[in-house]
Design an enzyme around this catalytic site. Structure first.
Site, PDB file in Angstrom:
ATOM      1  N   TYR B 106       0.826  -1.210   0.000  1.00 43.29           N
ATOM      2  CA  TYR B 106       0.000   0.000   0.000  1.00 43.29           C
ATOM      3  C   TYR B 106       0.860   1.260   0.000  1.00 43.29           C
ATOM      4  O   TYR B 106       0.515   2.263  -0.611  1.00 43.29           O
ATOM      5  CB  TYR B 106      -0.931   0.017   1.214  1.00 43.29           C
ATOM      6  N   GLU B 202       2.448 -28.364  16.825  1.00 45.97           N
ATOM      7  CA  GLU B 202       1.775 -27.810  15.653  1.00 45.97           C
ATOM      8  C   GLU B 202       0.474 -27.087  16.020  1.00 45.97           C
ATOM      9  O   GLU B 202       0.258 -25.960  15.622  1.00 45.97           O
ATOM     10  CB  GLU B 202       1.461 -28.934  14.645  1.00 45.97           C
TER      11      GLU B 202
END
Lengths: 373, 373
Positions: B106, B202
């Site tokens: 941006y 995980e």
């Protein structure tokens, strides 16, 4: 301003939860002994039994129930599943552990002796049963010791007691403190809080920006994020700060129909979990941005907007049709988005400069009380 | 055992980073002054220039480069984009702020004066340029003050200094401490660590289980999670604990081809970010489970396994073909999964009982040193 502590919603004790679960089991045994067909009355959780309560300003569940009978071909399997899940929930209480929806599925899944039939074939079968039991027994999932999936992060002038450890959230660096899934009193206690308001930030990019700039210090507020759609723990904590410490809650989202909707879930609750609105929703929450008037007001060029696609347009119209979006300011907001044909991400504020959110956007928004209700 | 502190990898100072960025700009100016065509030599980041280094046991980038010239129809736009991104990266150094990949997009996007042409039309154009610059200047993204997307959580006998705040991670409740995106020395310092090993988990379900049961206390370890594929901050922190504090790293994943692959990224690095392996990969990391032999060893019935679908089977064969999976134990592991036709989630351990992971599975795994290398 030091907020004063108000009412503290009482969490059901484990003994009470166990009594409710036992009551369910007892009703089965009693019916069987009396030669009656064991059955449960389960509140209906479909759209037909969900409505927006204008007075309370939350989405809530109606009073319709459906009967689940043991001797009924259509409901016998569900009846058996309900008993199995209730049994697993009971062991959570006895063992004083928490678990996830998925683990309850694995715990209760087995092949029925002498058949090739499984008690559950998929988590899609066990999740609704857990929700059934929450609603039937009027218990929050957290009271049943079932964790939601994801976590959040908090930072600011608040001292939490998390599982016995006292954590001063002004001294947690840039990273902050992880908000666990279950933040009910007893799991997480709020020992001290001197903030003036809560800022719930949708995305971790903005949270990082505000944390790095110590926005919470200058504006004496609590920053909360759930990295996307706010998880239950984050919503419950915001709700508790609102209820118990009288803090206004401002919600900072992207300017798109999904941002509107996520905000509305924080504010009024959701259709799918209408039962939980009474303890999760924050009807006084305000939408502080990004609103459709902001790009012009803050000098964002059109080329950092993103063209609305067909799905966006359809979703924006759907959102505009919800009963809880009927206020004129919201209808204008959505119309303006559709007219411009553009949506904007908060990240686009970086086009001005990297710290624009901290130094210009939010301070002006707060000063002008420029939010949607 | 108290681990002793070893070598501490030196982070490049902001002054050094600025000098490298300026060097790039200077080369353009010098070429222009000398009437030459300004150009950059950018290392090639495609598969053709990536290989597995058997000695270092990491995936690394080769020496091929490609020229990006200002006066060349094919590369002029990319040249301009490279200069714009380098300029944005320079302001991060000057302003001493961090930002995200998306915000750089941006920040650098604008419509070129007098045309309808945008500098960037999509983030897909700016991300690779940032990676180009990382590789060209031999800088970690974190040294360029660019944050990764998601965060992680840590708990255990370690004291971190996060942005000046000293945080004892044994006193962070069940929730734990949020690991920020950037954990380079200076951002996050490791003040004290008495753990014997690091357990990288995980999924947050298992992290919650282990945290709630204070597994880290009984087994004197650090629990780390990134809620799915470990984000860079979590990987860097594990790597630092391994390098600087000599801690072995064990990785706990689901038993499926994706689990294998995520583990291999932690261990050897990834193809797409081969350049970063040298500072992110942990070649000594071990896969502690769930392995294909575990269901039988730990008494998990077949009906809590999930049938491998075609995608799983294809992916398992692909993984078995990677050079860094050629060890016999790994070939056997993958063959056994394919032969059984099933994959298992860690959550399935709850089928035994809710605390099985803490009380039985991991203690036995650690005792028997039952892991894959």
């Amino acid at each position: 301003m030091v907020a004063t502590r108000q009412m503290r919603p009482r969490r059901r004790t484990s003994a009470e939860v166990q009594k409710l679960l036992e009551g369910l089991a007892d009703s089965v045994v009693t019916a069987a002994r009396n030669g009656e067909v064991p059955s449960f009355d389960i509140p209906v959780r479909t759209l037909s039994n969900v409505s927006f309560n204008k007075k309370k300003r939350i989405i809530e569940l109606g009073k319709n129930t459906t009967e689940r009978r043991f001797f009924d071909l259509g409901t016998a399997k569900k009846f058996m599943q309900t008993v199995l899940v209730a049994d697993a929930l009971m062991s959570l209480q006895r063992e004083q552990v928490t678990t996830s929806l998925r683990e309850i599925y694995y715990r209760t899944k087995h092949t029925i002796k002498g058949t090739s039939e499984n008690t559950f074939d998929d988590q899609d079968e066990s999740d609704p049963i857990i929700e059934d039991l929450e609603v039937t027994l009027s218990l929050l999932r957290e009271e049943l010791r079932v964790r939601a999936k994801s976590w959040g992060t908090i930072i600011g002038p608040i001292t939490l007691v998390d599982a016995g450890d006292t954590v001063d959230c002004t001294r947690q660096g840039i990273g902050g403190k992880t908000v666990p899934s279950i933040v009910e009193p007893g799991y997480v206690d709020i020992k001290r809080c001197t903030a003036d308001f809560v800022l719930m930030v949708e995305k971790d990019t903005q949270f990082s920006r505000l944390s790095e700039d110590k926005f919470w210090k200058r504006h004496n507020c609590i920053l909360l994020t759930g990295n996307g759609q706010a998880p239950r723990g984050v919503r419950r904590l915001a709700r508790r700060l609102h209820d118990e410490w009288n803090l206004p809650v401002y919600v900072l989202m992207d300017n798109d129909p999904w941002g509107y909707y996520i905000y509305s879930v924080i504010k009024q609750g959701s259709i799918s979990l209408a039962f939980e609105s009474q303890r999760l929703a924050i009807p006084d929450a305000k939408f502080i941005g990004l609103s459709s008037a902001d790009p012009e007001k803050y000098g964002l060029p059109r080329n950092v907007g993103i063209k609305l696609n067909d799905t966006d347009i359809r979703r924006a119209r759907e959102v505009a049709g919800y009963e809880w979006f009927q206020k004129k300011e919201w209808q204008d907001e959505i119309k303006q988005m559709l007219r411009s044909g553009l949506k904007y991400e908060l990240d686009a504020l970086a086009h001005k400069n990297f710290r624009f959110l901290t130094t210009d956007y939010l301070p002006r928004k707060l000063k002008e009380k420029d939010w949607l209700d």
